[in-house]
Design a protein around this motif. Structure first.
Motif, short mmCIF file in Angstrom:
data_model
loop_
_atom_site.label_atom_id
_atom_site.label_comp_id
_atom_site.label_asym_id
_atom_site.label_seq_id
_atom_site.Cartn_x
_atom_site.Cartn_y
_atom_site.Cartn_z
N HIS A 64 0.83 -1.21 0.00
CA HIS A 64 0.00 0.00 0.00
C HIS A 64 0.86 1.26 0.00
O HIS A 64 1.88 1.31 0.69
CB HIS A 64 -0.92 0.00 1.22
N ALA A 65 0.43 2.25 -0.77
CA ALA A 65 1.11 3.55 -0.78
C ALA A 65 0.34 4.46 0.17
O ALA A 65 -0.82 4.80 -0.10
CB ALA A 65 1.13 4.12 -2.19
N GLY A 66 0.96 4.82 1.29
CA GLY A 66 0.29 5.67 2.27
C GLY A 66 0.83 7.07 2.22
O GLY A 66 0.48 7.88 1.37
N CYS A 67 1.77 7.36 3.14
CA CYS A 67 2.28 8.73 3.25
C CYS A 67 3.25 9.09 2.13
O CYS A 67 3.44 10.26 1.83
CB CYS A 67 2.99 8.89 4.59
N GLU A 68 3.87 8.08 1.53
CA GLU A 68 4.91 8.28 0.50
C GLU A 68 6.05 9.16 1.00
O GLU A 68 6.67 9.89 0.24
CB GLU A 68 4.30 8.81 -0.80
#
Lengths: 286, 174
Positions: free
Chosen positions: B51-55
């Motif tokens: 998953h891509a969250g805060c990046e």
């Protein structure tokens, strides 16, 4: 947000990396672990035209014992500061500081040389190079040179590195039997930046301090030596009066920045508390 | 021979061909240098378990194993990973190494929305590979880079602690 478009070059040697940088002018950045640079690029705080990947340059790897010092290759990862036996034996202050650097996944990728080059005033390792009287080994367009840690940190994220130069290694004098070290930091949550942090390396003759280097981080624009506190301790034993004198001297050494969240007086107080604890531990012979 | 061609400087939008071994399979991807590894995994390889969250490297939702160590796939450009071995939550699940952790997370309700769970599992797996019997404090330390905005962490720590104890009671067999 995503980084602005850039070209990517993977260098196999230091000369290749320096050559690529020279050809791109000021529009290039070296990338090693990238744990601070990638977010900066993603936020477009920086937008170089060329990224030069130095992580495959063998000459920048490895920790070796050379005479009276350790040569710690710039690409040594933070996790290796914990796992490398030479660090544990001959640079125990770095071994003690490593668990406080960010969190495990960042430590798996971030590099020692990168941390020193970035010179974040809140980072553990740049300050520890001061405590250790380390020398920074640098390669650049005008050749190789070494800079003492005391002369390396010039301002906020500003170092003695010139454009196109990169750190190749850090040289640290070997830890000796007549020395003691202590490290700790005060943070709201493990893995967060410290409110204040400190590392100390002291040389003893019997129970008197012959030499001491005290380095603070997160208290100003650069990692900072507490020279007045050091002066208050040299030639003395570590009794309660001496520790109190060193704590009092910190006012002349540290100039914490204005901040609504952590006012300067509070940070100075925390620095004194931390120094007291660490000197207490040194006095117990840790 | 420097290996650097000046024409590179005029080609900032060009894609680059990279080779990876992802979850045991060799793959070739065309990526722009500015694309991160998590972009490549999700968008090109359709491995959306990462998953891509805060990046920004703060939340830990994007953790994958890169050459055997847990790293933030949002803090690595895909081109940097050329030639590397990557294991994502999909590959680790297929291999069975996460089965006990997944069962314990499920049993203890150590997730609600599940967004952080792949990163939590990758992190917990690495911790238990390195430290057979971590204390709760060590588990908390290890999770310091993984945000969970639902559970308050206790159930996650319980789950990891339970698996560690069960393994050590089974003579350290994993």
């Amino acid at each position: 947000m995503k980084a602005k478009a850039f070209s990517y070059f993977r260098a196999a040697t230091i000369d290749q990396a320096l050559d690529a940088h020279a050809r791109a002018g000021d529009d290039a950045r070296f990338i090693a672990g990238g744990q601070s640079l990638v977010p900066a690029l993603s936020l477009r705080l920086q937008a170089p035209r060329l990224l030069i990947d130095i992580t495959h340059i063998n000459e920048l790897r490895g920790v070796t014992r050379e005479g009276g010092h350790l040569r710690i290759g710039a690409l040594t990862r933070h996790c290796e500061m914990l796992s490398e036996p030479l660090i544990a034996e001959f640079a125990p202050l770095l071994h003690a500081a490593a668990p406080f650097v960010a969190h495990p996944a960042i430590r798996n990728r971030g590099t020692f040389g990168g941390s020193v080059a970035l010179a974040d005033p809140a980072s553990e390792f740049p300050a520890m190079t001061l405590a250790l009287d380390a020398e920074i080994e640098i390669a650049g367009p005008s050749g190789r040179r070494r800079v003492k840690a005391d002369d390396f940190f010039l301002g906020l994220f500003e170092t003695a590195l010139q454009p196109g130069e990169l750190i190749t290694a850090v040289h640290v004098p070997l830890f000796r039997a007549d020395q003691r070290f202590a490290f700790d930091e005060l943070a709201r949550r493990r893995g967060d930046y410290a409110l204040v942090g400190c590392g100390i390396l002291a040389t003893f003759i019997d129970d008197r301090i012959d030499d001491i280097r005290i380095a603070f981080f997160s208290v100003g624009d650069t990692p900072t030596r507490a020279r007045s506190a050091e002066a208050a301790l040299i030639g003395k034993g570590l009794d309660a009066d001496r520790i109190a004198a060193a704590q009092a001297a910190l006012e002349g050494d540290l100039a914490p920045p204005e901040s609504d969240e952590v006012p300067p007086a509070m940070r100075l107080h925390l620095s004194r508390v931390l120094l007291g604890r660490l000197l207490g531990r040194l006095g117990e012979g840790s | 021979m420097s290996g650097f061609e000046d024409s590179l400087l005029d080609e900032v939008d060009e894609t680059v061909r990279i080779r990876l071994v992802v979850n045991g399979r060799k793959v070739v991807c065309e990526v722009a240098p500015r694309h991160t590894l998590v972009d490549c995994l999700r968008d090109t390889l359709e491995l959306t378990g990462t998953h891509a969250g805060c990046e920004m490297g703060a939340c830990g939702a994007c953790l994958v194993q890169l050459d055997g160590r847990a790293v933030h796939s949002c803090l690595v450009f895909a081109v940097q990973a050329d030639g590397a071995t990557v294991n994502t939550i999909e590959g680790l699940t297929e291999s069975g190494v996460l089965a006990e952790l997944q069962a314990e997370f499920h049993r203890r309700n150590a997730l609600q929305c599940g967004f952080c769970t792949p990163g939590m599992l990758v992190n917990a797996h690495e911790l238990l590979s390195r430290v057979a019997q971590p204390s709760r404090e060590e588990i908390r330390d290890a999770l310091s880079g993984n945000y969970c905005r639902c559970t308050g962490y206790e159930a996650i720590i319980d789950a990891i602690d339970t698996v560690a104890k069960a393994r050590s009671e089974n003579g350290g067999a994993t």
